[in-house]
Design an enzyme around this catalytic site. Structure first.
Site, PDB file in Angstrom:
ATOM      1  N   SER A  22      64.191 -38.684   2.112  1.00 14.06           N
ATOM      2  CA  SER A  22      64.343 -39.771   3.077  1.00 14.06           C
ATOM      3  C   SER A  22      64.594 -41.117   2.416  1.00 14.06           C
ATOM      4  CB  SER A  22      63.096 -39.866   3.957  1.00 14.06           C
ATOM      5  OG  SER A  22      61.929 -40.027   3.170  1.00 14.06           O
ATOM      6  N   GLY A  59      62.382 -35.510   4.370  1.00  7.63           N
ATOM      7  CA  GLY A  59      61.352 -34.484   4.253  1.00  7.63           C
ATOM      8  C   GLY A  59      61.561 -33.492   3.137  1.00  7.63           C
ATOM      9  N   ASN A  87      58.065 -36.291  -1.744  1.00  8.64           N
ATOM     10  CA  ASN A  87      57.372 -35.439  -0.776  1.00  8.64           C
ATOM     11  C   ASN A  87      56.462 -34.426  -1.451  1.00  8.64           C
ATOM     12  OD1 ASN A  87      58.313 -36.453   1.823  1.00  8.64           O
ATOM     13  ND2 ASN A  87      60.331 -35.775   1.163  1.00  8.64           N
ATOM     14  N   ASP A 173      54.999 -47.825   7.785  1.00  8.92           N
ATOM     15  CA  ASP A 173      54.356 -46.594   7.311  1.00  8.92           C
ATOM     16  C   ASP A 173      53.860 -46.703   5.863  1.00  8.92           C
ATOM     17  OD1 ASP A 173      56.671 -46.367   5.762  1.00  8.92           O
ATOM     18  OD2 ASP A 173      57.444 -44.609   6.812  1.00  8.92           O
ATOM     19  N   HIS A 176      58.201 -45.909   3.167  1.00  7.78           N
ATOM     20  CA  HIS A 176      59.653 -46.131   3.073  1.00  7.78           C
ATOM     21  C   HIS A 176      59.962 -47.618   2.969  1.00  7.78           C
ATOM     22  CE1 HIS A 176      59.232 -42.191   5.107  1.00  7.78           C
ATOM     23  NE2 HIS A 176      60.244 -41.874   4.310  1.00  7.78           N
TER      24      HIS A 176
END
Length: 201
Positions: A22, A59, A87, A173, A176
């Site tokens: 991502s 992801g 991830n 979040d 990112h």
């Protein structure tokens, strides 16, 4: 009778595959503000001829990257930026598995004579010192083993020595980067991508 006249070869753009998760894909941002469009604009401003392909899959883990690398490396790809492992860290996956998966990706690139810029990730300390050491060593070790270009930390441009300062460059979040964060990441990463393009030429 045809007269063949030698003409200077026209320099073609180098095709670079941005292969990641991502962070590469541009999660949470308008398309023009993601990593690949901002990097493309940065390179163009430097006069670097490149065709940059966004192969970021939100992801994706290193295992996901290893599973799709063969069909992602189409014949026109000259070089690849590999940005995977974030991830794996979020899920606390075994560093030895990440190492094996990244090795498989680099072996696939080598078999196709594709130049690589390997972009590292840094493990947080909450998994313990042993995990952190095992994970952080993956990228420099593999870069040396395969002779790839190496950029130590994807987030290097965000001044993470000061977490309070770095926080402003992230989306809510906390994972990112926001548009300004991506801009700073590109400023730091860009020169290594220029080196990659020169190698591929």
């Amino acid at each position: 009778m045809f007269l063949l006249v030698a003409t200077p070869a026209m320099a073609e753009d180098v095709t670079v595959l941005a292969f990641g998760d991502s962070l590469t894909q541009g999660y949470g941002l308008p398309e023009a503000q993601g990593l690949v469009p901002q990097l493309d604009a940065w390179l163009a401003a430097k006069g670097v001829k490149v065709d940059l392909i966004n192969a970021g899959v939100s992801g994706d883990t290193t295992a996901g990257g290893a599973a799709r690398v063969d069909w992602s490396l189409t014949p026109e790809v000259d070089a690849m930026i590999v940005t995977l492992g974030g991830n794996d860290l979020l899920r606390g996956l075994d560093p030895s598995d990440a190492r094996s998966n990244l090795r498989a990706i680099l072996e696939s690139a080598r078999s196709r004579d594709v130049e690589v810029l390997l972009v590292g990730m840094k493990a947080p300390g909450n998994y313990g010192a042993e995990y952190q050491t095992a994970f952080d060593s993956i990228y420099p070790d593999l870069a040396q083993e395969f002779g790839t270009l190496y950029f130590e930390n994807f987030f290097a441009g965000l001044g993470q020595d000061d977490p309070a300062q770095a926080r402003r460059y992230f989306q809510p979040d906390g994972i990112h980067p926001n548009s300004e964060g991506v801009e700073r990441i590109v400023e730091a990463l860009g020169p290594a991508v220029v080196d990659l393009v020169l190698r591929a030429e």
